[in-house]
Structure formats: C-alpha cells, structure tokens
Scaffold this active site. Sequence first.
Site, mmCIF file in Angstrom:
data_model
loop_
_atom_site.group_PDB
_atom_site.id
_atom_site.type_symbol
_atom_site.label_atom_id
_atom_site.label_comp_id
_atom_site.label_asym_id
_atom_site.label_seq_id
_atom_site.Cartn_x
_atom_site.Cartn_y
_atom_site.Cartn_z
ATOM 1 N N PRO A 317 71.362 55.703 48.713
ATOM 2 C CA PRO A 317 70.249 57.576 48.907
ATOM 3 C C PRO A 317 70.597 57.664 49.759
ATOM 4 C CG PRO A 317 69.821 54.393 50.054
ATOM 5 C CD PRO A 317 71.450 54.679 49.196
ATOM 6 N N CYS A 318 71.509 58.951 50.282
ATOM 7 C CA CYS A 318 71.531 59.800 51.066
ATOM 8 C C CYS A 318 69.716 60.100 50.903
ATOM 9 C CB CYS A 318 72.428 60.807 50.726
ATOM 10 S SG CYS A 318 72.869 61.631 48.923
#
Length: 359
Positions: A317-318
């Site tokens: 989950p950048c």
Amino acid sequence: MLFDLPDDDALYGALIARSADYEGLAYACVKTTGVFCRLTCPARKPKRENTLFYDSIAICMQSGFRPCQRCRPLEQAGREAIVDDLLKALDRDPSVRWREDDLVDLGYDPSTVRRAFKRALGITFLDIARYRRLGQAARQLADGARVIDAQLDAGYESASSFRAAFHRMIGKAPVIVQNRELLFADIFDTPLGPMIAVADRTHLHLLEFHDRKALPGELEKLQRKTRSTVAAGRTPAIERIEAEMKAYFDGRLTEFETPLALSFATDFEREIWARLIRIPAGETRAYGDLARDMDNPQVVRAVGRANGANQIAVVIPCHRLIGADGSLTGYGGGLWRKQWLLKHEAKMRAARPEMEDAS
C-alpha cells in the site's frame, strides 16, 4: 532471417541517423505514441528508453503498435495491388469489423488475400484489422472507458476472447518459450478502473492500473529481470488476487494473502515494502516516519524511491505514504485514486472498530 540484427543501441543509432541499412528488416516502436516506424522516418525521434525494436511488421502490430502516418511502414514499392487496395479500404474506416464474407463481397478470394498479405507483410489482412481495433480499445481504456464498452467497440462479443486478444499486446512478441519461463497476464475490473495482474502459477509479480504511464516500462523490466515472457492467460495466483481485490473494494478485506514475488527487489526495497504492509488500513505515514523507524532519518529520499519502485499496487500500500505536511504527494495511479483509496480504507476502519485494538 539471413543474419542477426545488431543490438537495440545500434538500431537506435540507425534511427537517429535515418539510415536505410535495415530497411524492411527492423522497425522502431514508440511507447509514448503507440506507433511503429521505419528507421528512416522523418518524424521527431523518441527517447531511447521509449523505443523498442522488432524485426517484423507482424510483431509490431501484435504488440499493440499502429503504423506511423508519416513514414507509412505498411507501404512498399512493387507490391501486389490487392494489398494496397485493401489497406486503403482499412484506412478509410479502421473500426470496421472485417470478415471473409466482406472480402468476397468486394470480389476478392479470401485465400488469395491471405497469401498476398503474408508474403508482403508477414501478417494477414484480417489480423491487421483486428489489431487496429484492439489498439483503439487500448486507447479507450487509457481514457477511462469501461472494459465492456471497449470490448464491444472492438467487435468482441465474448469478454474472455477480448481479454485474450488484448493481452497479446502486452508481451514484446508472440510467445517464444525457448529457454524461458512464462508469466501470465490478465485484466479485471475494479471501481477505479481495470487492473492488470501478472503472475506465475503461485506468486503475483505485478498489479497495476491499466493506464499507469510507467506500465510498459514495468513490464519490460519484469521480463528482463525474470528472463521470462508475459503471455495472455490466468493462473491460480491471478484468480486469487482478483477475488481478494473484489473483497477489498467491497469493504470486506484489508489484508491480502496472495504470495508476492519480490526476489528481484533490493533488500532495502523489500524492507520498505514490508513496513508499508504493516501500516494498518485507514492509517497513513509520512516518508520521514519510515526513515525514523529505521533509525536513519537521512534515507527519506531512498524511502521515496523504494515506494515509487513498487509494482504491486494496493496490496503493497504505497498509497498510505503521504507528505510531512499531510499532502497526498505523488501516486503512479493518479492522485484521485490515492484519495479514493484512503477514504475507502478510512470508511472500512470506521465500520470495524475492532481494527483499532488489533493495531
């Protein structure tokens, strides 16, 4: 071919020089425009990193590129009139869904047309027409069109046949398995637009939104590092991630279990991605937060580079990394998607108070 072509750097030099030494033997495909050209094309030259080279028109078109309107690589002197006449008919309306009956109605024998095009271009007329329609579909999807609309406009009644045809354009060339393992790619819909998944049988290698500008380069890098070719198809890993993504977008899942293939990442990248995965859904961190957690505040920029190198959207989950001032900062899938994802996860967290205790 009677001899091997030089490497791509030499061919790029020939393109810059507009050399005719490889006329008919090599073609330049430009990722940013989606066209392919003769090496003698007078158009403005693309950057080296945006240029691919193939040795046949057939491979250029199968890889999703359309012929340049300036150098017109489909035109050849001394060619059979039947080829030129049908190409002109196709140019008048590339969206027509040609069938053999259409050729008969125009007074052509389909087998004669097929042989003439194979001799001249190495690809049949009906395949050229089909690849042009698929190219239009790809551009529609990049502009935000629904998959079903692009599918029908391309003339495909079956969703599965459209997906298979579309993914033939992902790889560099038709599947060549000699001394190479295959990765498989498929596309599925999400509320934020289609996503492309690339996987082997057990592990996910790439998951990106279809219109991410870096996607062609990511696919090239993936094939190079894994010494593999990406082909159309589904694997258990793709089936699994599609099901998990559906549950995520439905608000029923926040932690993914599909195995990830990260062996070609650096140790630092893997460490950053692992820390991203540990950020609970519904929360965010600043780049500096991760650097301080590693007891090294000087690596903020390196954290940003590792974050940008992520090729598995949402799962790693950048989007949960933000600027120190709370701004969203960059996101390869588009800031509007990052904002949507963060709001979606905040809603999931609010709907599941037990997540607070678990974190």
